[in-house]
Design a protein around this motif. Structure first.
Motif, mmCIF file in Angstrom:
data_model
loop_
_atom_site.group_PDB
_atom_site.id
_atom_site.type_symbol
_atom_site.label_atom_id
_atom_site.label_comp_id
_atom_site.label_asym_id
_atom_site.label_seq_id
_atom_site.Cartn_x
_atom_site.Cartn_y
_atom_site.Cartn_z
ATOM 1 N N LEU A 62 0.853 -1.195 0.000
ATOM 2 C CA LEU A 62 0.000 0.000 0.000
ATOM 3 C C LEU A 62 0.883 1.236 0.000
ATOM 4 N N HIS A 63 0.664 2.104 -0.966
ATOM 5 C CA HIS A 63 1.386 3.378 -1.015
ATOM 6 C C HIS A 63 0.785 4.353 -0.007
ATOM 7 N N GLY A 64 1.619 5.216 0.543
ATOM 8 C CA GLY A 64 1.122 6.323 1.348
ATOM 9 C C GLY A 64 0.864 6.032 2.806
ATOM 10 N N HIS A 65 0.972 4.768 3.229
ATOM 11 C CA HIS A 65 0.644 4.415 4.614
ATOM 12 C C HIS A 65 1.487 3.248 5.101
ATOM 13 N N ALA A 66 1.686 3.186 6.421
ATOM 14 C CA ALA A 66 2.178 1.987 7.087
ATOM 15 C C ALA A 66 0.978 1.432 7.848
ATOM 16 N N PHE A 67 0.429 0.345 7.351
ATOM 17 C CA PHE A 67 -0.804 -0.209 7.928
ATOM 18 C C PHE A 67 -0.479 -1.173 9.076
ATOM 19 N N GLN A 68 -1.486 -1.426 9.889
ATOM 20 C CA GLN A 68 -1.401 -2.484 10.888
ATOM 21 C C GLN A 68 -1.848 -3.797 10.247
ATOM 22 N N THR A 69 -1.075 -4.853 10.462
ATOM 23 C CA THR A 69 -1.485 -6.174 10.000
ATOM 24 C C THR A 69 -2.262 -6.823 11.144
ATOM 25 N N VAL A 70 -3.571 -6.696 11.094
ATOM 26 C CA VAL A 70 -4.432 -7.143 12.193
ATOM 27 C C VAL A 70 -4.534 -8.661 12.220
ATOM 28 N N VAL A 71 -4.659 -9.269 11.030
ATOM 29 C CA VAL A 71 -4.775 -10.725 10.911
ATOM 30 C C VAL A 71 -3.949 -11.161 9.710
#
Length: 250
Positions: free
Chosen positions: A73-82
Motif C-alpha cells: 500500500l502506497h502512502g501508509h504503514a498499515f497495521q497487519t491485524v490478521v
C-alpha cells in the motif's frame, strides 16, 4: 486469475481487473471539483475507493489462488491485524486479534489464505494497493485509494491551467510531469474518460478485454467441421492406399 477475450491472463480484485484510465487518477481528483468525492468519475475499471479524512479503514484480502502475493500500500504503514496460515480460506472474523499488530507497507498473503489490514486515512493523495509482483500488476491486480480528494485539492494544483489554485502556498504538479503526459498524448483534466464537461459520462473510458465467450463460436464450429472432414478424408486416403497390392502403381 483468469483468461479474458484476448487470450491473456488477468488478475482481479472484487471481480475487476484494473485498467489504466484515460486521465491519470491524480489529475481527475485535482480537476473535478466537488465531484472528486464521487467514485463514479474515476471509471468502472480502476477499482477505486474514496476515503474521507480521518476515516479508519480495514482492508480484507482473501487470496483465492495457490500463489503467494506480497501486497503493498502506497502512502501508509498499515497495521497487519490478521494474517492467516496457508489454505486457511477466506476471512470469517473469528481470529484472535493481536494486542500490538505489526506495522508494514507490504505483507505477504499466503496461498489460499487471507490478511486484514487497518490504517487511518490521514494522508490525502492517490495511493495504489497492489501485488508487488510486477507481472501481477500488469495483469490488473491493483486497487486505487482516493484519499480526502477535497483536501488534496487544497494542497496541490496544476499550474498555468484553469484548475490552478489562487493560493500561492499550494504546491503545483512539476512541469516535467505535465510535459511527459503531453508527449504521450495523455490528457490531464476530466474524468476517467477525459470528459471535462459531463463528469459522469464515461463514454470512451479504457476497458479490459471482454470475457471469453462460453462454448464454441461460429469460427470455432467452422474450424472444427473442416478439421473433422480433413481428418476423415486423410484416414480414407491412408486406408485406400494401404489396401492396394504391393507393387501396384497409383
Amino acid at each position: 486469475m483468469d483468461n479474458l477475450g484476448d487470450g491473456a491472463n488477468y488478475a482481479f480484485f472484487n471481480d475487476i481487473s484494473y485498467t489504466r484510465p484515460v486521465v491519470p487518477t491524480l489529475y481527475s481528483a485535482l480537476t473535478t471539483g466537488d465531484l472528486a468525492t464521487n467514485p463514479a468519475i474515476y471509471g468502472e475499471n480502476t477499482n477505486v475507493f474514496v476515503l474521507e479524512n480521518g476515516q479508519v479503514v480495514e482492508i480484507v484480502v482473501n487470496n483465492m489462488d495457490p500463489g503467494k502475493h506480497p501486497f503493498h500500500l502506497h502512502g501508509h504503514a498499515f497495521q497487519t491485524v490478521v494474517r492467516s496460515a496457508e489454505e486457511a480460506g477466506v476471512y470469517v472474523g473469528n481470529e484472535t486479534l493481536r494486542e500490538v499488530p505489526m506495522r508494514r507497507d507490504t505483507v505477504l498473503v499466503r496461498p489460499n489464505g487471507n490478511v486484514v489490514l487497518r490504517f487511518r486515512a490521514d494522508n490525502p493523495g492517490i495511493w495504489l494497493f497492489h501485488c508487488h509482483i510486477e507481472w501481477h500488476v500488469a495483469s490488473g491486480l491493483v486497487a486505487t485509494i482516493v484519499e480526502s480528494p477535497l483536501d488534496l485539492q487544497k494542497q496541490l494544483s496544476i499550474a498555468d491551467s484553469p484548475f490552478a489554485s489562487p493560493n500561492a502556498s499550494v504546491r503545483t504538479i512539476p512541469t516535467s510531469h505535465l510535459e511527459a503526459c503531453t508527449k504521450q498524448g495523455v490528457p490531464v483534466a476530466g474524468n476517467a474518460a477525459g470528459n471535462t464537461v459531463d463528469l459522469l459520462n464515461l463514454k470512451g473510458e479504457n476497458r479490459p478485454p471482454a470475457p471469453l465467450p462460453a462454448g464454441f463460436q461460429a469460427k470455432g464450429i467452422v474450424a472444427m467441421v473442416f478439421s473433422v472432414v480433413a481428418a476423415c478424408v486423410g484416414m480414407g486416403v491412408i486406408g485406400w492406399y494401404g489396401g492396394l497390392e504391393i507393387g501396384s502403381k497409383v
